[in-house]
Design a protein around this motif. Structure first.
Motif, PDB file in Angstrom:
ATOM      1  N   VAL A 256       1.621   2.719 -45.962  1.00 44.03           N
ATOM      2  CA  VAL A 256       1.807   2.668 -47.084  1.00 44.03           C
ATOM      3  C   VAL A 256       0.126   1.318 -47.037  1.00 44.03           C
ATOM      4  O   VAL A 256      -0.122   0.894 -47.817  1.00 44.03           O
ATOM      5  N   SER A 257       0.926   0.523 -46.252  1.00 42.23           N
ATOM      6  CA  SER A 257      -0.775  -1.087 -46.323  1.00 42.23           C
ATOM      7  C   SER A 257      -1.822   0.274 -46.493  1.00 42.23           C
ATOM      8  O   SER A 257      -3.052  -0.634 -47.066  1.00 42.23           O
ATOM      9  N   HIS A 258      -2.453   1.383 -44.963  1.00 41.61           N
ATOM     10  CA  HIS A 258      -3.691   1.807 -45.625  1.00 41.61           C
ATOM     11  C   HIS A 258      -4.159   1.840 -46.819  1.00 41.61           C
ATOM     12  O   HIS A 258      -5.077   1.968 -47.108  1.00 41.61           O
ATOM     13  N   SER A 259      -3.242   2.322 -47.520  1.00 42.21           N
ATOM     14  CA  SER A 259      -2.917   3.489 -48.352  1.00 42.21           C
ATOM     15  C   SER A 259      -3.071   2.585 -49.551  1.00 42.21           C
ATOM     16  O   SER A 259      -4.155   2.555 -50.768  1.00 42.21           O
ATOM     17  N   MET A 260      -2.290   1.279 -49.376  1.00 41.92           N
ATOM     18  CA  MET A 260      -2.469   0.238 -51.063  1.00 41.92           C
ATOM     19  C   MET A 260      -3.997  -0.265 -50.423  1.00 41.92           C
ATOM     20  O   MET A 260      -4.620  -0.622 -51.676  1.00 41.92           O
ATOM     21  N   ARG A 261      -4.654  -0.997 -49.499  1.00 36.60           N
ATOM     22  CA  ARG A 261      -5.774  -1.435 -48.679  1.00 36.60           C
ATOM     23  C   ARG A 261      -6.851  -0.437 -49.114  1.00 36.60           C
ATOM     24  O   ARG A 261      -7.780  -1.247 -49.472  1.00 36.60           O
ATOM     25  N   SER A 262      -7.178   0.664 -48.804  1.00 36.95           N
ATOM     26  CA  SER A 262      -7.904   2.120 -48.801  1.00 36.95           C
ATOM     27  C   SER A 262      -7.872   2.018 -50.879  1.00 36.95           C
ATOM     28  O   SER A 262      -9.046   2.002 -51.006  1.00 36.95           O
TER      29      SER A 262
ATOM     30  N   ALA B  49     -14.293   3.164 -47.811  1.00 38.06           N
ATOM     31  CA  ALA B  49     -12.740   2.700 -48.590  1.00 38.06           C
ATOM     32  C   ALA B  49     -11.783   2.603 -46.995  1.00 38.06           C
ATOM     33  O   ALA B  49     -11.567   1.641 -46.577  1.00 38.06           O
ATOM     34  N   CYS B  50     -11.836   3.935 -46.624  1.00 38.63           N
ATOM     35  CA  CYS B  50     -10.886   3.490 -45.258  1.00 38.63           C
ATOM     36  C   CYS B  50     -11.435   3.688 -44.262  1.00 38.63           C
ATOM     37  O   CYS B  50     -10.587   2.747 -43.716  1.00 38.63           O
ATOM     38  N   SER B  51     -12.831   4.049 -43.776  1.00 40.25           N
ATOM     39  CA  SER B  51     -13.165   3.403 -42.154  1.00 40.25           C
ATOM     40  C   SER B  51     -13.532   2.107 -42.521  1.00 40.25           C
ATOM     41  O   SER B  51     -12.940   1.265 -41.261  1.00 40.25           O
ATOM     42  N   PHE B  52     -14.266   1.210 -44.084  1.00 43.38           N
ATOM     43  CA  PHE B  52     -13.599  -0.202 -43.546  1.00 43.38           C
ATOM     44  C   PHE B  52     -12.523  -0.876 -43.746  1.00 43.38           C
ATOM     45  O   PHE B  52     -12.694  -1.915 -42.714  1.00 43.38           O
TER      46      PHE B  52
ATOM     47  N   VAL C 215      -3.847   6.654 -53.648  1.00 42.00           N
ATOM     48  CA  VAL C 215      -2.801   6.282 -53.043  1.00 42.00           C
ATOM     49  C   VAL C 215      -2.317   7.502 -52.235  1.00 42.00           C
ATOM     50  O   VAL C 215      -1.037   7.518 -50.961  1.00 42.00           O
ATOM     51  N   LEU C 216      -2.435   8.585 -52.626  1.00 41.75           N
ATOM     52  CA  LEU C 216      -2.053  10.069 -52.124  1.00 41.75           C
ATOM     53  C   LEU C 216      -2.695  10.066 -50.631  1.00 41.75           C
ATOM     54  O   LEU C 216      -2.831  11.426 -50.519  1.00 41.75           O
ATOM     55  N   HIS C 217      -3.663   9.908 -50.454  1.00 48.26           N
ATOM     56  CA  HIS C 217      -4.321  10.550 -49.334  1.00 48.26           C
ATOM     57  C   HIS C 217      -4.191  11.042 -48.366  1.00 48.26           C
ATOM     58  O   HIS C 217      -4.611  12.042 -47.531  1.00 48.26           O
ATOM     59  N   GLU C 218      -3.153  10.337 -47.907  1.00 50.21           N
ATOM     60  CA  GLU C 218      -2.709  10.312 -46.923  1.00 50.21           C
ATOM     61  C   GLU C 218      -1.274  10.988 -46.137  1.00 50.21           C
ATOM     62  O   GLU C 218      -0.491  10.831 -45.786  1.00 50.21           O
ATOM     63  N   ILE C 219      -0.546  11.358 -48.060  1.00 51.49           N
ATOM     64  CA  ILE C 219       0.532  12.251 -48.000  1.00 51.49           C
ATOM     65  C   ILE C 219       1.353  13.200 -46.894  1.00 51.49           C
ATOM     66  O   ILE C 219       2.176  13.534 -46.591  1.00 51.49           O
ATOM     67  N   GLY C 220      -0.704  13.887 -46.135  1.00 54.20           N
ATOM     68  CA  GLY C 220      -0.123  15.108 -46.362  1.00 54.20           C
ATOM     69  C   GLY C 220       0.589  14.177 -44.542  1.00 54.20           C
ATOM     70  O   GLY C 220       1.720  15.077 -43.603  1.00 54.20           O
ATOM     71  N   MET C 221      -0.029  12.832 -43.802  1.00 60.93           N
ATOM     72  CA  MET C 221       0.686  12.382 -43.096  1.00 60.93           C
ATOM     73  C   MET C 221       2.487  12.617 -42.273  1.00 60.93           C
ATOM     74  O   MET C 221       2.867  12.969 -41.483  1.00 60.93           O
ATOM     75  N   LEU C 222       3.244  12.589 -43.816  1.00 60.36           N
ATOM     76  CA  LEU C 222       4.479  12.631 -43.588  1.00 60.36           C
ATOM     77  C   LEU C 222       4.799  13.909 -43.532  1.00 60.36           C
ATOM     78  O   LEU C 222       6.134  13.724 -42.814  1.00 60.36           O
ATOM     79  N   ARG C 223       4.245  14.695 -43.343  1.00 59.36           N
ATOM     80  CA  ARG C 223       4.739  16.065 -42.707  1.00 59.36           C
ATOM     81  C   ARG C 223       4.511  15.643 -41.392  1.00 59.36           C
ATOM     82  O   ARG C 223       4.967  17.253 -40.612  1.00 59.36           O
ATOM     83  N   LEU C 224       4.001  15.174 -40.088  1.00 59.24           N
ATOM     84  CA  LEU C 224       3.437  14.802 -38.930  1.00 59.24           C
ATOM     85  C   LEU C 224       4.494  14.270 -38.692  1.00 59.24           C
ATOM     86  O   LEU C 224       5.155  12.632 -39.331  1.00 59.24           O
TER      87      LEU C 224
END
Length: 432
Positions: free
Chosen positions: A193-199, A308-311, A225-234
């Motif tokens: 959540v934190s990573h998605s918001m800040r990114s 954005a993600c890397s920063f 917002v949704l770029h990491e939603i696949g992580m929820l399957r892991l």
């Protein structure tokens, strides 16, 4: 498509088809003029060519035609038919607009934004208001993830409207939003959540700097917002692990862009958003994943989210590493080893945050302590700072434009120094 040199395009030129900066970046739709402001912005960013399948022509105006205009014959049967169709289309548009007005973003966020518009408080209070609204967006993203996990649903209409408001919120409060850094406790509680918001905040900020039109900016925000939603399957143990990943675990992590893509494809999200999510770990030199594509084959949204993600990852605290300063992150990103990131997107990040990014605490050559609060549009090396512990006669914080002579940034404070300064300021505020 035909290429057109920006230097040779006259102000108010229109094209008979859409005009693109690249295959993913629409500059203006067919029939809309390329204004002088747009052309100057393209030149400022050193864009040399545009492409279009159409032909160019100058916009006709009454002034350019010597005020000669010809009134249509409204008694003509063909004209009547056209007018009838026009009225029919206008009625449809009005109905659609009424439906749009009925749509609302997340009600709690919408209410907070409306209340914030009526606030006329000090800089400190403004920062507190922005923090409160920022926290509501965090909760909203958390609710999106929770709803997906429990119901396998995402309310796309609500998400679009919420991102539309987020874009306006960032536009109006950029200098405050960019000073918000997540705490270690928050990151450890809900990393995704934190990573998605800040990114998302950083991606939209870059998009604004690139003068992206609002529809594209909203798509970029949704993809972020949704770029990491696949992580929820892991398993959370994979992305929250505090030791090095095994080869098998790393291979699982590498699948999350594909999982995210498939999740949203099944929900009929637009292709631009899907590609932004699928490609956000691709790199300009072809060293990324999952497709190992490079350069122009990577979508613009993915290029922006990658930066954005890397920063964000460099500057955010995690339970297994110390957060580095935003200055360190900016320097590392600008080095761009092996040309991993798009140069234009990096330039947009630099001009959005400056070499000494917004929020950084610094020492000045005049002996003062300060915090960077805004960028100088034409000089990313000399940002605007707020002098710490100092106020003017009206009780407002004192700001100054840094330069290369009398108000020069000597260096950025390290983490411990910054924490000590913040603690001292909090004690001072408590006594007042």
């Amino acid at each position: 498509m035909d290429n057109y040199k920006v230097s040779q395009i006259r102000a108010n030129t229109v094209f008979t088809a859409d005009v693109y900066l690249d295959p993913q970046f629409l500059i203006t739709p067919s029939g809309c003029p390329l204004t002088l402001g747009v052309i100057n912005a393209l030149k400022q960013w050193n864009f040399e060519n545009l492409s279009s399948e159409g032909k160019e022509s100058k916009v006709d105006t009454a002034k350019e035609q010597g005020e000669k205009t010809e009134k249509p014959d409204l008694n003509n049967e063909k004209a009547k038919a056209i007018l009838s169709k026009t009225e029919e289309v206008n009625n449809i548009v009005e109905e659609v607009e009424e439906v749009k007005e009925e749509k609302e973003a997340n009600p709690e966020i919408h209410k907070a934004l409306e209340e914030a518009k009526n606030e006329t408080k000090s800089d400190k209070s403004r920062m507190e208001i922005v923090q409160e609204i920022y926290d509501k967006y965090l909760k909203y993203i958390e609710s999106i993830f929770t709803t997906y996990v429990t119901q396998k649903k995402i309310n796309a209409d609500e998400l679009n409207e919420t991102i539309k408001e987020l874009c306006s919120f960032i536009t109006d409060n950029r200098r405050y939003v960019l000073r918000i850094i997540p705490s270690l406790q928050l990151r450890n509680k809900n990393f995704l959540v934190s990573h998605s918001m800040r990114s998302t905040v950083l991606a939209i900020t870059i998009g604004l700097q690139l003068r992206m039109p609002q529809p594209k900016l909203i798509e970029l925000g949704v993809a972020s917002v949704l770029h990491e939603i696949g992580m929820l399957r892991l398993s959370p143990n994979l992305y929250m692990k505090d030791t090095a990943l095994t080869p098998a675990e790393r291979n699982q992590i590498l699948t999350h862009p594909i999982i995210s893509y498939n999740i949203l494809k099944d929900m009929n999200f637009p292709l631009n958003i899907l590609l932004g999510i699928l490609d956000h770990h691709e790199r300009e030199d072809g060293s990324g994943y999952p497709r190992r594509i490079r350069g122009n084959n990577i979508s613009l949204y993915a290029k922006i989210i990658a930066v954005a993600c890397s920063f964000e990852a460099i500057t955010a605290p995690r339970h297994f590493k110390e957060a580095r300063t935003t200055y360190d992150a900016m320097i590392e990103m600008l080095k761009n080893p092996h040309h991993q990131y798009d140069d234009t997107v990096l330039k947009a990040l630099l001009y959005s945050l400056s070499i000494y990014p917004i929020g950084a605490f610094v020492y000045l050559s005049n002996g003062k302590l300060a915090q960077v609060v805004d960028v100088a549009p034409d000089n990313p090396k000399n940002p605007i700072v707020q002098i710490l512990g100092k106020k003017d006669a009206n009780g407002n914080p004192i700001t100054a434009q840094t330069n290369d002579t009398d108000i020069k940034i000597v260096r950025v404070m390290n983490k411990k120094e910054a924490e000590d300064v913040v603690a001292a300021l909090q004690k001072l505020a408590a006594k007042q």
